[in-house]
Design an enzyme around this catalytic site. Structure first.
Site, short mmCIF file in Angstrom:
data_model
loop_
_atom_site.label_atom_id
_atom_site.label_comp_id
_atom_site.label_asym_id
_atom_site.label_seq_id
_atom_site.Cartn_x
_atom_site.Cartn_y
_atom_site.Cartn_z
N HIS C 101 67.80 11.02 16.93
CA HIS C 101 66.77 11.85 16.29
C HIS C 101 66.88 11.64 14.78
O HIS C 101 67.98 11.43 14.26
CB HIS C 101 67.02 13.35 16.49
CG HIS C 101 67.05 13.85 17.89
ND1 HIS C 101 68.16 13.77 18.68
CD2 HIS C 101 66.11 14.49 18.62
CE1 HIS C 101 67.90 14.33 19.85
NE2 HIS C 101 66.67 14.77 19.84
N ASP C 104 69.65 13.65 13.35
CA ASP C 104 71.03 13.23 13.68
C ASP C 104 71.59 12.35 12.59
O ASP C 104 72.78 12.41 12.27
CB ASP C 104 71.06 12.36 14.95
CG ASP C 104 70.52 13.04 16.18
OD1 ASP C 104 70.50 14.27 16.21
OD2 ASP C 104 70.11 12.30 17.11
N HIS C 271 67.53 17.61 33.46
CA HIS C 271 66.25 18.30 33.37
C HIS C 271 65.56 18.32 34.73
O HIS C 271 64.92 19.31 35.11
CB HIS C 271 65.35 17.62 32.34
CG HIS C 271 65.86 17.70 30.93
ND1 HIS C 271 65.20 17.14 29.86
CD2 HIS C 271 66.96 18.29 30.40
CE1 HIS C 271 65.87 17.37 28.74
NE2 HIS C 271 66.95 18.06 29.05
N ASP C 309 74.50 18.71 30.68
CA ASP C 309 74.57 17.35 30.13
C ASP C 309 75.93 16.71 30.32
O ASP C 309 76.54 16.20 29.36
CB ASP C 309 74.23 17.39 28.62
CG ASP C 309 72.74 17.60 28.36
OD1 ASP C 309 71.93 17.38 29.27
OD2 ASP C 309 72.40 17.97 27.22
CO LIG Z 1 69.90 17.81 28.95
CO LIG Z 2 67.44 14.18 27.41
#
Ligand SMILES: [Co+2]
Ligand SMILES: [Co+2]
Ligand SMILES: [Co+2]
Ligand SMILES: [Co+2]
Ligand SMILES: [Co+2]
Ligand SMILES: [Co+2]
Ligand SMILES: [Co+2]
Ligand SMILES: [Co+2]
Lengths: 428, 428, 428, 428
Positions: C101, C104, C271, C309
């Site tokens: 990003h 980042d 997700h 994650d």
């Molecule tokens: Co995630």
């Molecule tokens: Co992702």
């Protein structure tokens, strides 16, 4: 000193039909309800952490709520300003109690000792505010989860030094709670749990947790603290699995470590639902097991899987909880702590007032609603009648033999669930 | 007599590299694993109900699986044919054990007494098949949930007559289990729970459940049954809330009713996940609490919220469970019961064979995998080292004072989770 | 310059049977798999944010991971050190790609313009590291969720000024992605969603989101960026409801706003599971709808309800995903981005290496496993045969009339699910 | 003819303060609400299947509810008696509509043709009851999931013969719906989905489903049926994954197969929550996408993961749904179908009356509540004001350049969620 809550008005008592945005319609502390005042049944409290510390930060973004004291370079000055603003807010709100963690009110400091000094100093500050405002302490607690040292737990940490740090904080937080006239002391096992079984020895961690609680009980008696000790169950978050999962699990833990009679539970609504229970289930279970202590009142998001800690606004949802509490004869030294936080976008100072008023109104309305059900009597009668039959005496063989002789064909009776649900709904 | 499993072949033992569809690659009953045979560690069983009774019907549709005996007008003739076909299937499969409910093997009958007679008759039929085939009984149980009389529970039913019917069935099922050399007797609280708190008295139902279990324990000793009594936890379904929610809840129940030492748990994988636990959590918790008895091996659907009872096929998923069982020294009189059912579309007779072979292979592979981890030693060493520190002695005040004096700043250590997960994965 | 990853070794290629802790066993970039190299199929990437920015902080506690550059008073100096340490880590790891990003790699700055300058400066720094190491950019993206200005969304924010800020960031991030040779540009709708419907106009927010995407597409063509635009679905978190819920929802959005053919999806495993889908479902759905672009490879916790994650370690779990990707002919310009983070207790520098190696090994093993299934051919054949029948032509009435005339009684065929699951398991 | 509902009284209209158990307090069909009658807004319907067919059986137990017609040896005589009892019940209840599946009202028969004849015969019987009672048909549908032939789907079945059987049933059910003056025709994809991707071709099944719907639309126009076609989304159950997952997914399907404008959605509350949405989300999304057709009103159990189809009793929970419907200008030809069933223990005939009265009262109260909110105007005003800003014109570059020039620093505004929630709660 000026602060963000300065311009907020005291919450007025309104006529029930008034359409003013802010004010009390149901909450009437002195109103009699089944032989006590509403305030005696509910004993509501403001949570220092969510109201005055939490910033609106979430795992995906930075602070949004204006809490200027959190950013002050002199942390103790910040703590003082926070206390001043916090009590100013609570005065305007007008609820009788508050709750705090040690680290909410006093900064960590550079060492255990400095943290302890900070807490002592701030305890005096709080005492003065309490004296001035008449606001009382429902319970105190220690934050054993934010500091990195607790990343693998506090009492259950494999490192004895971390266990010892927890001892420092809990002893002190309990003593400060006592000094401030707190009526309960709560232990929430913030990181007492595991992230993976691969590196975890369940039996060892259980033994440590049991020992810690026993030390706390012993210390409570030594110092003559007369408040109630409470464990707050939660199933997970932040860890994958928290040991104090739910009421039944905590009950088993208390029995195993000979703590029954010494420790009760503080049931949080959102923790109940995260554990796959209804809030009322946890309250009813605690009542049945004799460990009902206090409640953290809030609600979760039915679609999301983490602790959203929202303010309740649906009174009917709370009626079954109030019924259980009325049946149990109340919460004793416990109360209703608003362990609830503003949504991240609710950045206006008055939002905090709206949030508490909405939550309190839902609780008050639910209490009155439940009291009407008790007074109506039909729900209680239906339950009594359902259990009217007396179980047979005798051994398994005696009961079975009699059943065969009688050629039993038990006649099923309607559970009447919809009828009873309607009865509840109708009395709103 | 002809039946649907007649043309199925016995499952052959194959070379591990063979690409035959049906056969054993990992399952070698006699293979030595950490000082015992694979068969001694796993003691696998076929579940009579899912394999020979379940029809593929679901809440949205009719039976799909050909189980002709279920439709026979003479129910006892059907029960006999079912037993013949069932044992024929089990012979071809070649696993050492089976499990049953009273109502799986013998029809309900028009009265309690007729049901009991049916069960006695069929017990003789089963005994003959067992004698002939060498297949043994891992456990028996009573179906206290299918008949409408149990719609509001069995032992927890408000109607004492239903409690008495449960006594008839459990006494008899336990005695038949004893007659057939069963090594355990299981109680699954099919409808011991509630659908709404509005009509429920938790304390009363808990007392009834506790009394029932005590009667069962007493009867077990009276008749000299030496098998292990097991409760099978499940959090919900069919009821909204089942009392035997999970291992920790059952533990609390056992302590409360002075049943610890008399009753252990039979842990079902899919029940664990429905309760919000990993399967390995429940096994580890039972081992830590001293109540690990047996397992119902299956898996749930990670996306759906009901008990799908699928056959396991991912060995790596089962490795943490096998590690816990190896560490616990095995399951004693317990075993691995395939409480797993065919998908509704798996209507070919050979599907039942494929399903069991796939499930058994996953278990055998996982056992070998876990044994390699134990032999490798690094996982166990990492855990030992993590808990190497000895907790400090003393009271809360003594520990806290010492911590302050020493000015503790505990040094955090890595939990190493990813490294340990890799270690497990690598040994596959 | 010294940094925390300095003493980490390059990850060696090991013999598959080696018991070294750290090294490649399955990942062989050049190894041929169904006509391509393993590296061409997988195109793995390191996520800059999780690996070099994330601190281990969670909603209940402070940072634990040593990422010293995040605390440097000179943010640009910190960004440079982060880039140096990050590329040093990636060199040791040896994977070909990374993703980032804007925020980042370059600090926010005091104004939009300063933030832009920071990004330009850091783009040059990254370019030099890329040049030096040969590590390439799989995709870039803009962080439109961390800054408080985005608390009510970016493109969907009711405030046109916030929409405009998003335009600044996305234009720039896409242009920097182009400059760095990025092969895709991703949009994750961090806060494109709502917290309550009470203050939300769904149609208006949908229109804004559609317009924004169209502006982005137009700009992409204007600047001649040839990478693929990707939307990353997520169902909720941080908001109660995110608009890009899942693949099917994004597909409908793309069609509605005439974006089909211009935008594909980047599917994250965790997700998918948060949305109530299996990972393979989302990949298969995207392939069937022609929008499969790339994947964010990780895994969630099956018991917890937020985006954990985690790094994948169970290869068998990934086989169905790899099957779909092989059938789809690969991911084109997409790849496997490790959108995965260390557990909070994994504070040792080498933990980051272990984590990526374990994840990569699982992917490589799963790819080989899936390729064996394709080569074996039985799974594909079973599916082909299942759909061998040609649907009848004609209108509803014509088909119905013919069915009545023929007196159809379709013969059910086994779905063979267990047999097929075994086939997959066996080829591991 | 005598039947189980014979002795039930007609539901009386009561004074709101009355404490009678059974009666209407909020439901006043003729009462004006924002310019229409309550009956015009709500158009409530009784579901034939749950009320007169469902037996209380669940996956763990046999039928409990007395529905004697289901057991009659002459199935057509049973169907006639069911119709007589059903209409007698509906007369006493007094709601204006009902809904049915073909197989609810007429037995399957031994062949497609006999099933069709049965349906024709029973259509005449229903017509006579409708004529006599004035009760109208909200919608009809075909049961394409109970018969074993549909175990792998109906329109998506790999077997063209099953597709053809579905054509027979849907054509006929739609024609009978037309004959009986039905105002809508619903398609619920009972088993249109998959149990495992291993044997599934998503693209092929999508194509079949699209073709089937197009055939249905074409036939509708051919026969001049003027009702609305509706798809009912559901995410899973009975299959692992149903194709018509939620509103957004169905929208994408409709666009893909050029069915937008021809087909709308029938949103079930419990299906919404199973899909991870709030009920109001699905209604709002359908309204925003222009496909809002009708609703199946019920509720799920927040703790359990299957379709419990309970009657709603919490009016406040339904207020957001009613708000969306009021804003959308109502449901057109749609209505509120009570797709809700008795709990298994609710075996008394009057339980069915209580259940419907409670559900209807909750809907009526919620409608009045939502209307008060609209009339109050503050909620709508807050939303209007939040979106008062006009999005900037121009390309991405133009907007970004202007933002940089202006040096934007958007000022965050409170989302006011708690205040708005209180506003809603207060108007109850
Ligand atoms: Co995630
Ligand atoms: Co992702
Ligand atoms: Co709490
Ligand atoms: Co909470
Ligand atoms: Co089981
Ligand atoms: Co099960
Ligand atoms: Co429905
Ligand atoms: Co439903």
């Amino acid at each position: 000193m000026s602060h963000i809550f300065q311009s907020l008005p005291p919450v007025p008592f309104l006529d029930p039909g008034s359409q003013e945005e802010l004010g009390w319609r149901h909450w009437r502390p002195e109103a009699p309800v089944l032989g006590r005042s509403m305030a005696e049944w509910l004993r509501p409290a403001v949570a220092y952490w969510h109201s005055f510390v939490a910033s609106g930060a979430d795992p995906f973004g930075a602070a949004t709520l204006p809490r200027p004291w959190e950013a002050m370079p002199d942390a103790m000055a910040g703590a003082r300003q926070k206390a001043e603003a916090g009590f100013a807010f609570m005065e305007r709100l007008g609820l009788p109690f508050f709750c705090f963690h040690d680290r909410d009110v006093a900064p960590e400091g550079a060492s255990l000792r400095e943290g302890a000094r900070n807490l002592d100093t701030m305890a005096d500050v709080l005492a003065a505010h309490m004296q001035r405002t008449g606001i009382r302490l429902l319970w105190g607690t220690a934050n054993l989860f934010s500091h990195p040292r607790y990343m693998a737990g506090a009492a259950t940490n494999p490192d004895p030094e971390v266990f010892a740090c927890a001892a420092v904080q809990v002893r002190h937080a309990m003593e400060v709670t006592q000094r401030l006239g707190g009526e309960n002391y709560v232990l929430w096992g913030g990181r007492e749990g595991y992230d993976t079984l691969l590196n975890t020895d369940l039996a060892r961690e259980d033994a440590q947790l049991g020992r810690f609680l026993n030390l706390v009980v012993e210390h409570k008696h030594k110092i003559g603290f007369t408040g109630t000790l409470l464990i707050e169950p939660k199933p997970h978050e932040p860890t994958k699995h928290q040991y104090d999962r739910d009421v039944a699990t905590v009950y088993g833990f208390l029995v195993r470590h000979r703590l029954l009679g010494e420790v009760k539970v503080n049931i949080e609504a959102n923790h109940a639902t995260l554990a796959g229970h209804s809030f009322e289930h946890e309250v009813a279970m605690a009542a049945a097991l004799g460990v009902l202590g206090s409640v953290d009142i809030n609600r979760g998001d039915p679609q999301n899987g983490w602790d959203t800690d929202q303010f309740p606004t649906n009174a009917q949802e709370l009626v079954p909880v109030m019924l259980e509490i009325l049946r149990a004869g109340g919460l004793g030294s416990g109360g209703f702590n608003f362990d609830a936080k503003l949504r991240r976008q609710s950045i206006a100072p008055e939002d905090l007032l709206h949030a508490h008023v909405g939550g309190m109104e839902a609780c008050a309305a639910a209490l009155l609603w439940a009291a009407r059900i008790i007074e109506d009597g039909r729900l209680e009668a239906a339950r009594r009648e359902r259990y009217a039959g007396a179980p047979w005496p005798g051994s398994l063989a005696e009961i079975a033999d009699r059943a065969l002789v009688e050629g039993l064909e038990p006649r099923p009776r309607s559970g009447g669930q919809e009828r009873l649900e309607n009865l509840v709904a109708r009395l709103g």
